[in-house]
Design a protein around this motif. Structure first.
Motif, mmCIF file in Angstrom:
data_model
loop_
_atom_site.group_PDB
_atom_site.id
_atom_site.type_symbol
_atom_site.label_atom_id
_atom_site.label_comp_id
_atom_site.label_asym_id
_atom_site.label_seq_id
_atom_site.Cartn_x
_atom_site.Cartn_y
_atom_site.Cartn_z
ATOM 1 N N GLN A 222 0.828 -1.207 0.000
ATOM 2 C CA GLN A 222 0.000 0.000 0.000
ATOM 3 C C GLN A 222 0.866 1.262 0.000
ATOM 4 O OE1 GLN A 222 -2.297 -0.856 3.524
ATOM 5 N NE2 GLN A 222 -4.040 -1.648 2.345
ATOM 6 N N ASN A 223 1.904 1.273 0.842
ATOM 7 C CA ASN A 223 2.795 2.436 0.919
ATOM 8 C C ASN A 223 3.567 2.631 -0.377
ATOM 9 O OD1 ASN A 223 2.016 3.001 3.538
ATOM 10 N ND2 ASN A 223 3.647 1.771 4.455
ATOM 11 N N ALA A 224 3.976 1.503 -0.989
ATOM 12 C CA ALA A 224 4.732 1.592 -2.245
ATOM 13 C C ALA A 224 3.882 2.197 -3.350
ATOM 14 C CB ALA A 224 5.217 0.198 -2.648
ATOM 15 N N MET A 226 1.320 4.262 -2.924
ATOM 16 C CA MET A 226 1.042 5.669 -2.625
ATOM 17 C C MET A 226 2.272 6.553 -2.798
ATOM 18 S SD MET A 226 -1.623 5.543 0.609
ATOM 19 C CE MET A 226 -0.592 4.507 1.647
ATOM 20 N N THR A 227 3.461 6.005 -2.522
ATOM 21 C CA THR A 227 4.682 6.813 -2.584
ATOM 22 C C THR A 227 5.458 6.620 -3.881
ATOM 23 O OG1 THR A 227 5.953 5.078 -1.467
ATOM 24 C CG2 THR A 227 4.917 6.768 -0.085
ATOM 25 N N GLY A 228 5.055 5.650 -4.699
ATOM 26 C CA GLY A 228 5.742 5.426 -5.964
ATOM 27 C C GLY A 228 7.063 4.698 -5.838
ATOM 28 N N LYS A 229 7.250 3.934 -4.774
ATOM 29 C CA LYS A 229 8.491 3.175 -4.596
ATOM 30 C C LYS A 229 8.623 2.101 -5.672
ATOM 31 C CE LYS A 229 9.262 3.573 0.388
ATOM 32 N NZ LYS A 229 9.381 2.818 1.662
#
Length: 252
Positions: A222-224, A226-229
């Motif tokens: 989810q974080n990836a 949202m942050t574009g990792k």
């Protein structure tokens, strides 16, 4: 391994690909079973305690194969003209007898049939991920097409998360997921207790398994998003959460 057995059987019969259903015994009876046979469905369930059937013949199987650990017999039975196979499996850990009924061809190892039934609850872990982590607790609409699309999108999301977690596990063969370590440690405790009673845990339980997708993996994806990792960056983050492999006993 079962997939390979079924592929060989399908090639022999020149049939199309089929699905395998593992059913709870509460929803089955001989009429239901006969319907599955007529439609060529591949089924596994537990034989009900009050079932009455006539023995027809034994089915040959390799008694020395590890897959068939605990199998006491594999036979064809009949009830009112309906034929099916019955697997008698005695758990070497608990000494309890389990009787499985199936429409699978006799070429399939009976131990595979027994283990598939025991593994049926793996799907519950997928449902748990969907409800708890993906928040799929209610239908989007009563429209049939909407429901199908919801199921497809949920399955796609689950498969993405599963792929990411499995990719992280294969980066270093000496490391495993914390839940796998706990599972193995619990198996070892069961193994030691079973040995004291003169038994052992079926070695098939020590094989690789599909575990519930961890909350950490889901949050990382989810974080990836949202942050574009990049894929490699959050795979590395997941690998950092892995732990050393437990020395498995798994012997009897």
């Amino acid at each position: 391994m079962l997939r390979d057995e079924l592929k060989r059987e399908n090639r022999t019969k020149n049939s199309t690909q089929k699905c395998l259903y593992v059913y709870d015994k509460a929803v089955t009876d001989y009429a239901f079973w006969n319907n599955q046979i007529e439609h060529g469905n591949l089924m596994i369930s537990v034989l009900k305690e009050n079932s009455v059937a006539t023995f027809v013949e034994s089915i040959h199987f390799d008694t020395s194969h590890e897959l068939n650990t605990g199998i006491e017999s594999y036979s064809t039975y009949e009830n009112n003209g309906i034929r099916f196979s019955i697997v008698n499996y005695r758990d070497p850990e608990t000494k309890k007898l389990h009787r499985f009924i199936t429409t699978l061809p006799g070429s399939i190892n009976p131990g595979t049939i027994a283990m598939l039934y025991f593994k049926r609850w793996t799907i519950e872990k997928a449902f748990n991920n969907s409800k708890s982590n993906l928040k799929e607790t209610k239908a989007w609409s009563s429209d049939n097409n909407s429901l199908k699309n919801q199921m497809r999108l949920t399955a796609m999301s689950y498969n993405l998360l599963r792929t990411v977690e499995e990719l992280s596990k294969i980066q270093d063969p000496e490391l495993i997921h914390p839940s796998d370590k706990k599972y193995t440690e619990d198996l070892e405790k069961r193994q030691q207790a079973a040995k004291k009673r003169g038994g052992f845990v079926n070695p098939l339980f020590f094989n690789e398994r599909i575990a519930r997708i961890s909350s950490y993996t889901i949050r990382a994806v989810q974080n990836a998003i949202m942050t574009g990792k990049s894929l490699s960056s959050f795979i590395n983050a997941l690998v950092a959460k892995l732990v050393p492999r437990v020395n498995q006993v798994g012997e009897h």
